[in-house]
Design an enzyme around this catalytic site. Structure first.
Site, PDB file in Angstrom:
ATOM      1  N   ASN A  50       0.809  -1.273   0.123  1.00  7.44           N
ATOM      2  CA  ASN A  50       0.048   0.133   0.101  1.00  7.44           C
ATOM      3  C   ASN A  50       0.854   1.187   0.023  1.00  7.44           C
ATOM      4  OD1 ASN A  50       0.628  -0.709   2.964  1.00  7.44           O
ATOM      5  ND2 ASN A  50      -1.032   0.711   3.471  1.00  7.44           N
ATOM      6  N   ASN A  53      -1.164   8.346   0.875  1.00  2.60           N
ATOM      7  CA  ASN A  53      -0.994   9.721   0.324  1.00  2.60           C
ATOM      8  C   ASN A  53      -1.662  10.672   1.351  1.00  2.60           C
ATOM      9  OD1 ASN A  53      -1.854  12.571  -1.304  1.00  2.60           O
ATOM     10  ND2 ASN A  53      -0.465  11.217  -2.508  1.00  2.60           N
ATOM     11  N   GLU A  63      -3.070  -4.821  -3.206  1.00  2.94           N
ATOM     12  CA  GLU A  63      -3.572  -5.544  -4.074  1.00  2.94           C
ATOM     13  C   GLU A  63      -3.519  -4.834  -5.462  1.00  2.94           C
ATOM     14  OE1 GLU A  63      -4.648  -4.874  -0.874  1.00  2.94           O
ATOM     15  OE2 GLU A  63      -6.071  -6.096  -0.441  1.00  2.94           O
ATOM     16  N   CYS A  98     -10.051  -4.763   0.421  1.00  2.00           N
ATOM     17  CA  CYS A  98     -11.257  -3.756   0.518  1.00  2.00           C
ATOM     18  C   CYS A  98     -12.244  -4.125  -1.011  1.00  2.00           C
ATOM     19  CB  CYS A  98     -10.736  -2.395   0.474  1.00  2.00           C
ATOM     20  SG  CYS A  98     -10.161  -1.884  -1.010  1.00  2.00           S
TER      21      CYS A  98
END
Length: 143
Positions: A50, A53, A63, A98
């Site tokens: 991941n 930001n 992913e 997610c």
């Protein structure tokens, strides 16, 4: 023993690749590090982590990073993804993908065959089919 078609030695290798990738995660805001190892049907492996930001919507999940790297290299056929993650990179709990990542998986994978592995360690993991994590999904065949 094989888990839904994954040979144990291949699975351990993929879990190891995902665990190594945790150190590369950029998560200065949430401190929740996630990493993934994506297995292509041809045996190639693409990893991802991941990348957060300050403008949260610009964050990219591990992913999707792995999928986008693979797709940008011409891959379109995938068989399995291993996902590991946790606060400060500690894989205490299982780290499911997610909804956005599940939808990206659905774009490129047969939900009845693609395997999603949630790993806490080399020995502690759960294996799901994408259709179990994204039932009644909307995909390219829907259009």
């Amino acid at each position: 023993m094989e888990q839904k078609g994954i040979k144990p030695e291949k699975l351990r290798s993929l879990i190891g690749r995902a665990m190594e990738q945790l150190a590369l995660s950029y998560a200065p805001y949430s401190h929740f590090h996630v990493a993934a190892a994506l297995l292509c049907e041809d045996g190639a492996v693409f990893t991802g982590c991941n990348i957060e930001n300050a403008s949260y919507s610009a964050t990219n999940c591990a992913e999707r990073t792995a999928f986008f790297k693979a797709v940008s290299e011409g891959r379109r056929s995938f068989s399995c993804i291993v996902i590991a993650g946790g606060r400060d990179g500690k894989t205490v709990e299982y780290c499911p993908p997610c909804g956005v990542c599940r939808q990206v998986m659905r774009e490129f994978c047969d939900p009845s065959k693609f395997q999603v592995v949630l790993a806490r360690s080399l020995e502690d993991y759960k294996v799901f089919l994408l259709e179990e994590l994204l039932p009644e999904s909307f995909g390219p065949d829907t259009l």
